[in-house]
Design a protein around this motif. Structure first.
Motif, PDB file in Angstrom:
ATOM      1  N   TRP A 254      66.912  45.843  48.172  1.00  0.00           N
ATOM      2  CA  TRP A 254      66.046  45.617  49.324  1.00  0.00           C
ATOM      3  C   TRP A 254      65.782  44.137  49.638  1.00  0.00           C
ATOM      4  CZ3 TRP A 254      61.594  42.632  48.316  1.00  0.00           C
ATOM      5  CH2 TRP A 254      61.411  42.231  47.123  1.00  0.00           C
ATOM      6  N   ILE A 255      66.524  43.247  48.805  1.00  0.00           N
ATOM      7  CA  ILE A 255      66.219  41.680  48.939  1.00  0.00           C
ATOM      8  C   ILE A 255      66.928  41.204  49.888  1.00  0.00           C
ATOM      9  CG2 ILE A 255      66.394  39.578  47.689  1.00  0.00           C
ATOM     10  CD1 ILE A 255      65.569  40.827  45.278  1.00  0.00           C
ATOM     11  N   HIS A 256      68.184  41.766  50.503  1.00  0.00           N
ATOM     12  CA  HIS A 256      68.948  41.074  51.351  1.00  0.00           C
ATOM     13  C   HIS A 256      68.592  41.651  52.562  1.00  0.00           C
ATOM     14  CE1 HIS A 256      71.324  44.604  52.897  1.00  0.00           C
ATOM     15  NE2 HIS A 256      71.175  45.244  51.875  1.00  0.00           N
ATOM     16  N   GLU A 257      67.804  42.558  52.866  1.00  0.00           N
ATOM     17  CA  GLU A 257      67.114  42.881  54.134  1.00  0.00           C
ATOM     18  C   GLU A 257      65.841  41.802  54.391  1.00  0.00           C
ATOM     19  OE1 GLU A 257      66.568  47.403  54.527  1.00  0.00           O
ATOM     20  OE2 GLU A 257      67.092  47.028  52.331  1.00  0.00           O
ATOM     21  N   ARG A 258      65.331  41.630  53.328  1.00  0.00           N
ATOM     22  CA  ARG A 258      63.942  40.626  53.536  1.00  0.00           C
ATOM     23  C   ARG A 258      64.626  39.288  53.919  1.00  0.00           C
ATOM     24  NH1 ARG A 258      61.985  38.353  48.118  1.00  0.00           N
ATOM     25  NH2 ARG A 258      63.863  37.341  48.296  1.00  0.00           N
ATOM     26  N   ASP A 259      65.758  38.904  53.129  1.00  0.00           N
ATOM     27  CA  ASP A 259      66.174  37.770  53.428  1.00  0.00           C
ATOM     28  C   ASP A 259      67.050  37.290  54.586  1.00  0.00           C
ATOM     29  OD1 ASP A 259      65.570  36.946  50.933  1.00  0.00           O
ATOM     30  OD2 ASP A 259      67.506  36.789  49.945  1.00  0.00           O
ATOM     31  N   ASN A 260      67.548  38.445  55.152  1.00  0.00           N
ATOM     32  CA  ASN A 260      67.937  38.249  56.746  1.00  0.00           C
ATOM     33  C   ASN A 260      67.047  38.134  57.847  1.00  0.00           C
ATOM     34  OD1 ASN A 260      70.637  38.722  58.238  1.00  0.00           O
ATOM     35  ND2 ASN A 260      69.046  40.088  59.160  1.00  0.00           N
ATOM     36  N   GLU A 261      65.965  38.570  57.553  1.00  0.00           N
ATOM     37  CA  GLU A 261      64.718  38.202  58.548  1.00  0.00           C
ATOM     38  C   GLU A 261      64.536  36.721  58.610  1.00  0.00           C
ATOM     39  OE1 GLU A 261      61.380  40.478  57.374  1.00  0.00           O
ATOM     40  OE2 GLU A 261      62.472  42.450  57.564  1.00  0.00           O
ATOM     41  N   VAL A 262      64.717  36.049  57.725  1.00  0.00           N
ATOM     42  CA  VAL A 262      64.358  34.564  57.739  1.00  0.00           C
ATOM     43  C   VAL A 262      65.755  33.561  57.560  1.00  0.00           C
ATOM     44  CG1 VAL A 262      62.042  34.745  56.811  1.00  0.00           C
ATOM     45  CG2 VAL A 262      64.001  34.435  55.126  1.00  0.00           C
ATOM     46  N   GLY A 263      66.875  34.242  57.783  1.00  0.00           N
ATOM     47  CA  GLY A 263      68.052  33.434  58.007  1.00  0.00           C
ATOM     48  C   GLY A 263      68.745  33.362  56.494  1.00  0.00           C
ATOM     49  N   GLY A 264      68.613  34.326  55.616  1.00  0.00           N
ATOM     50  CA  GLY A 264      69.121  34.179  54.498  1.00  0.00           C
ATOM     51  C   GLY A 264      70.361  35.107  54.088  1.00  0.00           C
ATOM     52  N   SER A 265      71.188  35.352  55.258  1.00  0.00           N
ATOM     53  CA  SER A 265      72.377  36.010  55.062  1.00  0.00           C
ATOM     54  C   SER A 265      73.790  34.997  55.134  1.00  0.00           C
ATOM     55  CB  SER A 265      72.559  37.271  56.251  1.00  0.00           C
ATOM     56  OG  SER A 265      71.536  38.304  55.889  1.00  0.00           O
ATOM     57  N   PRO A 266      74.694  35.233  54.222  1.00  0.00           N
ATOM     58  CA  PRO A 266      75.892  34.472  54.255  1.00  0.00           C
ATOM     59  C   PRO A 266      76.835  34.961  55.113  1.00  0.00           C
ATOM     60  CG  PRO A 266      75.965  35.853  52.541  1.00  0.00           C
ATOM     61  CD  PRO A 266      74.784  36.110  52.884  1.00  0.00           C
ATOM     62  N   VAL A 267      76.539  35.108  56.602  1.00  0.00           N
ATOM     63  CA  VAL A 267      77.229  35.600  57.521  1.00  0.00           C
ATOM     64  C   VAL A 267      78.633  35.136  57.756  1.00  0.00           C
ATOM     65  CG1 VAL A 267      77.468  36.406  59.860  1.00  0.00           C
ATOM     66  CG2 VAL A 267      75.240  36.534  58.413  1.00  0.00           C
ATOM     67  N   HIS A 268      79.774  35.678  57.694  1.00  0.00           N
ATOM     68  CA  HIS A 268      81.095  35.225  57.705  1.00  0.00           C
ATOM     69  C   HIS A 268      81.084  34.009  57.291  1.00  0.00           C
ATOM     70  CE1 HIS A 268      81.437  37.994  61.627  1.00  0.00           C
ATOM     71  NE2 HIS A 268      81.244  38.346  60.710  1.00  0.00           N
ATOM     72  N   ASN A 269      81.280  33.907  55.748  1.00  0.00           N
ATOM     73  CA  ASN A 269      81.415  32.855  55.177  1.00  0.00           C
ATOM     74  C   ASN A 269      80.522  31.641  55.328  1.00  0.00           C
ATOM     75  OD1 ASN A 269      82.951  31.410  52.822  1.00  0.00           O
ATOM     76  ND2 ASN A 269      84.300  30.519  54.254  1.00  0.00           N
ATOM     77  N   PHE A 270      79.131  32.061  55.508  1.00  0.00           N
ATOM     78  CA  PHE A 270      78.124  31.059  55.686  1.00  0.00           C
ATOM     79  C   PHE A 270      78.202  30.361  57.154  1.00  0.00           C
ATOM     80  CE2 PHE A 270      78.603  31.428  51.128  1.00  0.00           C
ATOM     81  CZ  PHE A 270      77.528  31.606  50.809  1.00  0.00           C
ATOM     82  N   GLN A 271      79.012  30.931  58.045  1.00  0.00           N
ATOM     83  CA  GLN A 271      78.825  30.400  59.719  1.00  0.00           C
ATOM     84  C   GLN A 271      77.675  30.750  60.350  1.00  0.00           C
ATOM     85  OE1 GLN A 271      82.502  30.944  61.805  1.00  0.00           O
ATOM     86  NE2 GLN A 271      83.352  32.248  60.107  1.00  0.00           N
TER      87      GLN A 271
END
Length: 645
Positions: A254-271
Motif C-alpha cells: 500500500w505504501i507506493h499508493e500513499r507516496d504517489n499522492e505526494v510526489g513519491g513515485s520514480p516515474v520513468h527513471n525519476f523524470q
C-alpha cells in the motif's frame, strides 16, 4: 532486574550460539572461534560482521578477489521470542560502490543458522569447483554443487532438501550470481532476498552456490520469565497499532499508493514524481489482493505480512511467488511505466528465481529504457526489444538477458554507472545512482528522507537513516515528544532533519545488531519497539546489562566503522550527493508539482548532519576525536596511516 545465570559450555552463551565458523574455500579447511570476543563493543548482526570486514579487508581490493570476506551473521536476539527476531545479515565489499556492502534478510534461515550452532560463518578463498556449505547441528562440510550450478534458487532449494531433508533452510544464488552480475543478490526461504550491493556476485565469485543449515540446539535465555513479560508488552502495542494492522492486510504494498499522492513515485527513471491515478490503481493494493492465495510471515512475525501471489490466467498464467514489498511495485511500476500487475508479478518472481535484486536490476533497466527513449540505443542494439515505457514483455525478457549476460544484458550486468561510461553519449545523466548503486527511492518530496537515503554508507538506501516520520502526520508536539524534533512530520522542512537522520542511523544499526525486523519498530510508528525495549530484551536474553544510551552508542560505533571503511576506499563528501536530476528537475505533475531538492539547503542540512556526527564538514570523514570517543582507537590509527585523518 535480576538475571539468573547458569554454567554453559566453552562456546555457549545466553541467546548467542557462541561460535563463529571460518571457512577457507581455497584450502577446504574450517576452524571455530568464540563470538564473545566481539560482543561487548559490537553486539551482533552487522555490527560484528562490519568490524571483521574492516579489519580483514585491504583498501582498494577487488570485491571478487578470493581473499574478500563474505560473512553471514545473525543478530543477538535472532531466534528468541522477541517479535520479529528473525533477521540475518550478509556483509562483504560492495560490488557496485567499492565501499561497504551489507544486506539484510528475514524468513527462517537466520534462526536456523543459530540453532545449528553458529552465530556467524565467514567465507574466504575460492573453491576450485562449484560447492555449497552444509551445516548440521554444530558440524559443517563443504559439498559439491556441480549438479546445482545453473539452477534457479527455487530449484537449488528443492534439490538440496531432497538430499538433506525437508526442514533444511537454504540461502543460495541463482544464475545472476554465478555470472557475476552486479545486481545479483542472495535468496533464502524461496522468496526472501539479502539484496543490494551485489553480494550474490561475491558469492558466485567464490564458486559458492548455497549455504544450507539445519539445527535443533535450543538457545539459552538468561531470564526467560522476564523476557516473556517484555515480549507480551511489545506484542500488545504492536497489536493495537493502526499501521501494523494495515501491514496485516496488505503487507507493504500500500505504501507506493500513499507516496504517489505526494510526489513519491520514480516515474520513468525519476523524470517525474507523480503517476496517473488510474495507473496506480491498476497496480494498487486492492487489485494486488485479487492474486493473493496465502499470507504468512517470517520466524517470530506477529503480522503475517508476507503474501503468496498467483496468476490464474492470461499471458503469465501459472506464475506465483512471494516476498513482494513496496519497492517491487515502484521499481517495476512507475519507474518502468508498467501498470499491468501480472507483468510486475512476473518480473518479481523472475528476480527471485534468477537471484536478482529488484532495485538494482530495475534501476539499470530504467537507465536503458531512458537511453532508448533519448535515441542513444536503437532497437537493434537491444536484442530487437522495444524498450518503450510500460512494455512488460520486453522488461521480463531483459531480466533474463541480464542474469545470463546475453546480448545487451552483458553491458547492463555492470550496473548503470559503469555501463554509462562504456556507452558515453551523455548517458551518464540517465544513470540514477548514489555512490554507484542504483537509486530506488524518490528524493524530491521529503527532505529528511532524502538526506537519509543519500548518506547511506552502502549507497542509496532508505534503511540506514531515512525517517518515515515525514509520512506519519506527526504534530510538532509529537515530534518533540518522541524525537526532540518539532519538524519530524513536516516533509518540506529541512530544519531538524539532520538530527532525525542521525538518530535513525544509530537506531537501525542497533536493530540490525539485534536481528529484529525494522518494520515493527518505531521507524514505522513512534509507539512501537524502541531502544529501551531492545535494551531490556537484550539484558534479559543475554544476562549482559545494558541501557538504551549505551545501546545507541553501540549503534553509533557500528555506523562509524562503515563510514571509516568508505573513507579508506577513497569516498568523500562528493559521494554523499544525489544525482543531478534531483536538484535540477522538479516534480512535473500532481499535487506537489514544482517540488525538488534545493541544492543550497541540502548542503546546509548535510553540514549540520556532519557536525552532529562529529565528522569533518569539508571531507565528510569521521574524525579522530569521534573515533576515540567511540572507543575505536585502532580505526583512528589505521586512517592516520593512510593520511585520511
Amino acid at each position: 532486574m535480576k538475571v539468573k545465570l547458569k554454567k554453559l559450555g566453552r562456546y555457549r552463551s545466553f541467546a548467542y550460539a557462541g561460535k563463529i565458523l571460518r571457512v577457507n574455500l581455497s584450502e577446504k579447511t574450517m576452524k571455530v572461534e568464540p563470538t564473545k570476543q566481539y560482543i561487548q563493543r559490537f553486539i551482533g548482526g552487522r555490527g560484528i560482521s562490519q568490524w571483521i570486514l574492516y579489519n580483514e579487508t585491504k583498501p582498494l581490493s577487488d570485491p571478487f578477489h578470493p581473499n574478500t570476506r563474505l560473512i553471514f551473521g545473525t543478530g543477538a536476539l535472532t531466534g528468541t521470542k522477541v517479535p520479529g527476531a528473525c533477521r540475518y545479515t550478509v556483509d562483504s565489499k560492495n560490488v557496485l560502490t567499492g565501499g561497504v556492502g551489507s544486506a539484510n534478510s528475514g524468513g527462517y534461515f537466520g534462526p536456523e543458522l543459530k540453532f545449528s550452532g553458529f552465530d556467524y560463518i565467514i567465507f574466504e578463498g575460492r573453491c576450485d569447483k562449484p560447492c555449497y556449505l552444509w551445516v548440521n547441528n554444530g558440524r559443517a562440510k563443504i559439498e559439491s554443487a556441480e549438479h546445482l550450478w545453473g539452477k534457479t534458487t527455487g530449484e537449488t532449494e528443492d534439490i538440496i532438501r531432497q538430499i538433506k531433508g525437508p526442514k533444511v533452510r537454504i540461502a543460495s544464488i541463482g544464475p545472476a550470481g554465478e555470472n557475476l552480475v552486479y545486481a545479483a543478490c542472495i535468496i533464502n526461504d524461496r522468496g526472501r532476498a539479502a539484496g543490494r550491493c551485489g553480494l550474490g556476485a561475491v558469492m558466485g565469485s567464490k564458486n559458492l552456490k548455497a549455504v544450507a543449515v539445519r539445527g535443533e540446539q535450543e538457545l539459552n535465555i538468561a531470564d526467560p520469565v522476564y523476557l516473556n513479560e517484555l515480549v507480551d508488552k511489545m506484542l500488545e502495542r504492536i497489536n493495537k497499532n493502526e499501521v501494523m494492522n494495515t501491514y496485516r492486510k496488505y503487507g507493504t504494498s500500500w505504501i507506493h499508493e500513499r507516496d504517489n499522492e505526494v510526489g513519491g513515485s520514480p516515474v520513468h527513471n525519476f523524470q517525474d514524481g507523480y503517476w496517473e491515478p488510474e495507473k496506480i490503481k491498476n497496480i494498487g493494493s486492492e487489485n494486488f489482493l485479487k492474486y493473493q492465495v496465502e499470507k504468512f510471515g517470517c520466524f517470530g512475525c506477529p503480522l503475517s505480512a508476507s503474501r503468496y501471489l498467483y496468476i490464474p490466467s492470461g499471458p503469465y498464467q501459472g506464475v506465483g511467488g512471494e516476498g513482494f514489498q513496496c519497492n517491487t511495485f515502484k521499481d517495476f511500476g512507475p519507474k518502468l511505466g508498467i501498470d499491468y500487475l501480472p507483468g510486475i508479478i512476473r518480473a518479481h518472481t523472475l528476480c527471485t528465481e534468477l537471484g536478482l535484486d529488484v532495485d538494482n536490476s530495475s534501476g539499470v533497466i530504467a537507465w536503458c529504457m531512458e537511453c532508448y527513449e533519448k535515441g542513444i540505443f536503437s532497437k537493434k542494439e537491444l536484442n530487437n526489444l522495444d524498450l518503450s515505457w510500460g512494455n512488460h514483455k520486453a522488461v521480463n525478457q531483459l531480466l533474463q538477458d541480464l542474469a545470463y549476460r546475453k546480448g545487451i544484458g552483458d553491458l547492463l550486468a555492470n550496473g548503470s554507472k559503469r555501463a554509462s561510461v562504456i556507452v558515453g553519449k551523455d548517458s551518464n545523466h540517465y544513470s540514477i545512482n548514489i555512490k554507484g548503486q542504483e537509486l530506488y527511492e524518490p528524493l524530491r518530496y521529503a527532505k529528511g528522507w532524502a538526506l537519509g537515503v543519500i548518506i547511506s554508507p552502502r549507497g542509496s538506501g532508505h534503511l540506514r537513516g531515512a525517517p518515515t516520520t515525514e509520512f506519519q502526520n506527526l504534530t510538532p508536539e509529537e515530534g518533540i515528544k518522541f524525537f526532540g524534533v518539532p519538524t519530524a512530520g513536516d516533509r518540506r522542512a529541512y530544519e531538524g532533519k539532520a538530527k532525525l537522520v542521525s538518530y535513525f542511523a544509530k537506531f537501525k544499526a542497533v536493530v540490525d545488531a539485534m536481528g529484529v525486523c525494522y518494520n515493527i519498530t518505531q521507524w514505522s510508528s513512534p509507539d512501537l519497539i524502541n531502544p529501551k525495549d531492545l535494551a531490556e530484551a537484550y539484558s534479559a536474553a543475554t544476562g549482559i546489562a545494558i541501557n538504551k544510551e549505551k545501546l545507541l552508542k553501540v549503534g553509533e560505533r557500528i555506523d562509524n566503522i562503515e563510514k571509516a571503511f568508505n573513507m579508506r576506499e577513497g569516498m568523500s563528501r562528493a559521494d554523499d550527493q544525489p544525482p543531478a536530476r534531483i536538484f535540477d528537475e522538479p516534480i512535473k505533475s500532481g499535487p506537489t508539482k514544482g517540488e525538488k531538492l534545493d541544492y543550497d539547503k541540502f548542503q546546509k542540512m548535510l553540514n549540520e548532519y556532519y557536525e552532529i556526527r562529529g565528522w569533518d564538514i569539508k571531507t565528510g570523514c569521521v574524525s579522530k576525536l569521534k573515533l576515540e570517543d567511540l572507543e575505536l582507537p585502532e580505526v583512528a590509527e589505521d586512517l592516520a596511516k593512510y593520511r585520511i585523518i
